[in-house]
Structures are given as structure tokens and as C-alpha cells.
Design a protein around this motif. Structure first.
Motif, PDB file in Angstrom:
ATOM      1  N   UNK A 290       6.383  -7.264  -4.582  1.00 35.02           N
ATOM      2  CA  UNK A 290       6.659  -5.825  -4.675  1.00 35.02           C
ATOM      3  C   UNK A 290       6.846  -5.418  -6.133  1.00 35.02           C
ATOM      4  N   UNK A 291       7.552  -6.258  -6.910  1.00 34.08           N
ATOM      5  CA  UNK A 291       7.719  -5.979  -8.340  1.00 34.08           C
ATOM      6  C   UNK A 291       6.364  -5.921  -9.031  1.00 34.08           C
ATOM      7  N   UNK A 292       5.484  -6.881  -8.721  1.00 39.10           N
ATOM      8  CA  UNK A 292       4.155  -6.890  -9.320  1.00 39.10           C
ATOM      9  C   UNK A 292       3.359  -5.647  -8.949  1.00 39.10           C
ATOM     10  N   UNK A 293       3.504  -5.192  -7.707  1.00 38.52           N
ATOM     11  CA  UNK A 293       2.739  -4.018  -7.284  1.00 38.52           C
ATOM     12  C   UNK A 293       3.300  -2.734  -7.884  1.00 38.52           C
TER      13      UNK A 293
ATOM     14  N   UNK B  98      -1.977  -2.913 -15.359  1.00 40.61           N
ATOM     15  CA  UNK B  98      -2.578  -2.974 -14.018  1.00 40.61           C
ATOM     16  C   UNK B  98      -2.939  -4.414 -13.651  1.00 40.61           C
ATOM     17  N   UNK B  99      -3.660  -5.095 -14.549  1.00 42.41           N
ATOM     18  CA  UNK B  99      -4.041  -6.480 -14.281  1.00 42.41           C
ATOM     19  C   UNK B  99      -2.849  -7.413 -14.222  1.00 42.41           C
TER      20      UNK B  99
ATOM     21  N   UNK C  66       0.836  -1.200   0.000  1.00 43.21           N
ATOM     22  CA  UNK C  66       0.000   0.000   0.000  1.00 43.21           C
ATOM     23  C   UNK C  66       0.872   1.251   0.000  1.00 43.21           C
ATOM     24  N   UNK C  67       1.951   1.207   0.795  1.00 45.19           N
ATOM     25  CA  UNK C  67       2.870   2.348   0.836  1.00 45.19           C
ATOM     26  C   UNK C  67       3.579   2.530  -0.504  1.00 45.19           C
ATOM     27  N   UNK C  68       3.981   1.420  -1.122  1.00 43.72           N
ATOM     28  CA  UNK C  68       4.642   1.482  -2.441  1.00 43.72           C
ATOM     29  C   UNK C  68       3.718   2.133  -3.464  1.00 43.72           C
ATOM     30  N   UNK C  69       2.456   1.723  -3.456  1.00 46.33           N
ATOM     31  CA  UNK C  69       1.492   2.275  -4.399  1.00 46.33           C
ATOM     32  C   UNK C  69       1.299   3.777  -4.186  1.00 46.33           C
ATOM     33  N   UNK C  70       1.114   4.191  -2.935  1.00 47.18           N
ATOM     34  CA  UNK C  70       0.886   5.616  -2.648  1.00 47.18           C
ATOM     35  C   UNK C  70       2.089   6.456  -3.063  1.00 47.18           C
TER      36      UNK C  70
END
Length: 413
Positions: free
Chosen positions: A320-323, A303-304, A269-273
Motif C-alpha cells: 500500500x505504501x508503494x502504491x 512512479x517506477x 486500485x481504490x487507493x490510486x483512484x
């Protein structure tokens, strides 16, 4: 020669964001920073003491209210102007959120108040997007949407921090803060009402100028396929958002197979933000060089794909790579969708179709989590393979939607 040099320098200088974009962005940040109901609705309903069946019903009611609110916001903005809808919604949410804090121990009143507040909150989305995409920004529309989303994402990041300070179970205080935030939003919008309404009028004047332009009318207003293309963008966006919300249901369930999966989800979640706040705006300068339909389709597929890599991964590194891929796709497709609507719709239609886009997002958020939970718990590998296939097909539809009657894709400008 001197005048020519100045002209060249002016073209190289990045276009500045108009006042109306700043106003809408700041108020969006303020409202999202205290948008505790959107983030903690499930926790709130559990604290009220709802059974599993009642909890599902309450969440469905909130999702349905969000769809209706989005549609109403777009329709009202077309009729009365985006500015007045933003102000009215912010004012109306003040007593609703305050009441929500008072009735937090009464299940029926809590569900009714929360659903009404969700509807009013979602009515904000279409008019806000219309003001941003219809602004006098001289650069690419994708870039101004990405700029606006920095404030939205920052607000969503601030809200959990405030919850940690106040306490996750202290909903009376949290909803009082939400009510105060809505009041401050209304005050700020009212103080800048004249400026925002002037921006609305400029958009309408551009609409009338377009109607008088025979060549432009031939390409937009009289394009027999334009409505179909608009609805195609709305449809693929809603489908993409249903896939997107797997990050909130399918992903955490998949991480149960990994040691420290709960902690890993917090990291994701932090990586995304951080990715969205830091990179979405710079990326918009790059994607603005692409045809909008290609960028939209690419973003949806990535995204998918990123979600599937994370969902199937068995280590922190792979997830993490996928996100990161997931965040890259999000940073591409979400601004492109709003900008594409602004490109295809006339200025007078823009608020209504931005409302439809918001409604499609609400539908995606309403149905996506349940689908993700069922799919992952039923057959994890098969489900994530289907996510990739659905993302590919949806992206392909987005590409086709951008081809006009002359079979020449448009750029978002």
C-alpha cells in the motif's frame, strides 16, 4: 489606495476555470463513465469465445487502432479544429458501440467493431487536451490539466460500478449504455459548439500574436531544438506509460506471493483512484512552482519506484505504501507532460502534438502489459530492479529535454 487593494485581492483570488474546460471535462466524465470496452476488453473477448492466440491478436489490433486514432485525432484537430473532431468522434461512436452489442457473438465482427471504436475513442484525447491546455485559464497550465483529470479519473471509477449493477457478462446492455453515453456526449458538445469554437479561435489568435512577437519567436518558433524537445517529451511519456501499466500486469502477478493478494489488488486500485481524485489538483499548485522538466522527471521516477516497492513487498503495508508513492508520481508526471507540450508547441501545433502524446500513451499501454507479465514470471526481483533503473533514466531524459538553448529550464505557464 482602494483600487490597489482590489488589484491585490484579485491576484490572490484563484483563477476560475473557463467554460470550455468545464464542457470538455464533463463530456470526458460522461464518456469514461460508460467506457466499458476500455476496461473490460479482455473479458469481452473471452466471452466471445476467442482462443488464446486470437485473444492476443484482438488485443493487439485494439492497441494498434488506439495509436492510429490518437494520431488521426491530433492531425484532424489541427486541420479542422478540436471542437469538430470531438463532435464527429462522439457521433461516429454511437453506431459503432451499438453494433458492438449486436455482434457480441460474432468473433470477427466483434474484433473489427471494437477496434474501430477504440480508434474513434482515442481520437478524442488529443483535441480534448488541446482545448484544455489552450483555454483561457489564467492560472498555471498544470493546474487546469489536473482539474480536467479529476473528471477523467472519476469516470473511470464509475464504470466498474455500473458494470457491477448491470452484470459483467451482459455486454449487449453495457454497449447499449456506451452508445447512449456517446450520444449524450455528442448532444452536449453540439449544444456548446459555438463556445468551444470561439475558444479554438482565441488560441489561434494567440498563435498569430506570438508569430508577430520577435522576442517570443526567438524563444519558441525559431528555437532549433524545440522540435527535439517536443519529441523528447512524447518519448519519455510513452516510456513512462509503459512502466505505469505494470500496475495492471506486473503488480497483480507479484501479489500472488502475498496472502489475500487478489483482495489487496482491489484495495490498491481504490487507493490510486482516491488519491488522484483527492490530491492531484492540490499537488498541481505545488508542482507548478517547479521547472516543468524537473517535475516531469521526478514524477516518472517516483512512479517506477513506487511500483517496484509494491512489487517486491511481502506485506499489505509495504504494498500500500508503494502504491501511494506510485499514485503520487502519477499525479505529478501525467499533467506535467500535457502541460509541457502546450508550453513548447505553438497553439496551432498543440492539437497535433497532444495527439502524438496520446499515441505514445497508447503504445505504452499496448506493449507494457506483455513486458510486465514476462518480466515478473521470468525473474521478479531482477524485473522490478530494472523498472527502477528505467524510470530513473527516463526521468533524467525528461530533465535534459527541458533545458533550452540557453541552458535555462522553462516553467510550464
Amino acid at each position: 489606495m482602494h483600487a490597489l487593494t482590489i488589484a491585490v485581492l484579485d491576484r490572490r483570488k484563484p483563477a476560475s476555470f473557463p467554460a470550455e474546460v468545464w464542457i470538455v471535462s464533463v463530456t470526458t466524465f460522461l464518456s469514461r463513465s460508460v467506457g466499458f470496452l476500455a476496461l473490460y476488453s479482455t473479458v469481452f473477448y473471452k466471452s466471445v469465445g476467442l482462443s488464446a492466440a486470437a485473444l492476443s491478436l484482438a488485443l493487439f489490433a485494439a492497441g494498434f487502432a488506439g495509436v492510429l486514432g490518437s494520431l488521426a485525432g491530433g492531425w484532424l484537430a489541427t486541420r479542422f479544429g478540436s471542437t469538430d473532431v470531438l463532435i464527429a468522434g462522439s457521433v461516429l461512436n454511437v453506431p459503432l458501440l451499438f453494433l458492438l452489442g449486436l455482434v457480441s457473438t460474432e468473433p470477427v465482427w466483434a474484433i473489427v467493431s471494437a477496434s474501430l471504436s477504440v480508434a474513434v475513442t482515442q481520437s478524442f484525447a488529443g483535441p480534448a487536451a488541446a482545448l484544455v491546455t489552450g483555454s483561457g485559464y489564467q492560472g498555471n497550465t498544470v493546474t487546469v490539466v489536473a482539474f480536467h483529470r479529476i473528471f477523467l479519473s472519476s469516470g473511470v471509477t464509475v464504470a466498474p460500478i455500473l458494470v457491477a449493477v448491470v452484470g459483467e457478462d451482459n455486454f449487449s446492455t453495457l454497449f447499449f449504455l456506451s452508445s447512449l453515453g456517446s450520444l449524450l456526449t455528442a448532444v452536449l458538445l453540439l449544444s456548446e459548439r459555438a463556445r468551444l469554437r470561439a475558444a479554438d479561435k482565441r488560441a489561434q489568435s494567440r498563435d498569430r500574436a506570438t508569430e508577430c512577437d520577435a522576442d517570443s519567436a526567438a524563444d519558441t518558433a525559431h528555437d532549433a531544438f524545440r522540435a527535439a524537445r517536443l519529441w523528447a517529451v512524447v518519448g519519455v511519456f510513452g516510456t513512462a506509460m509503459a512502466v505505469y501499466v505494470q500496475s495492471m500486469s506486473g503488480t497483480p502477478l507479484s501479489l500472488d506471493r502475498i496472502s489475500g493478494g487478489g483482495q489487496l489488488y482491489g484495495v490498491l486500485i481504490a487507493v490510486n483512484s482516491i488519491f488522484i481524485i483527492a490530491f492531484e489538483l492540490p499537488l498541481s499548485f505545488m508542482t507548478s512552482k517547479l521547472r516543468w522538466n524537473y517535475a516531469l522527471g521526478l514524477g516518472i521516477f517516483v512512479t517506477g519506484l513506487g511500483l517496484a516497492i509494491c512489487g517486491l513487498g511481502t506485506s499489505w503495508t509495504v504494498c500500500i505504501f508503494g502504491f501511494v508513492l506510485f499514485s503520487l508520481g502519477e499525479a505529478i508526471f501525467i499533467p506535467q507532460a500535457s502541460a509541457a507540450i502546450a508550453k513548447l508547441a505553438s497553439p496551432s501545433e498543440n492539437p497535433r502534438y497532444q495527439g502524438y502524446l496520446s499515441a505514445a500513451q497508447s503504445i505504452g499501454f499496448a506493449v507494457g502489459p506483455g513486458i510486465g507479465a514476462f518480466g515478473v514470471l521470468h525473474d521478479l526481483s531482477l524485473y522490478w530492479a530494472l523498472v527502477v533503473q528505467i524510470s530513473f533514466v527516463t526521468g533524467a531524459v525528461a530533465v535534459v529535454a527541458g533545458v533550452n538553448k540557453n541552458r535555462s529550464p522553462d516553467r510550464v505557464g
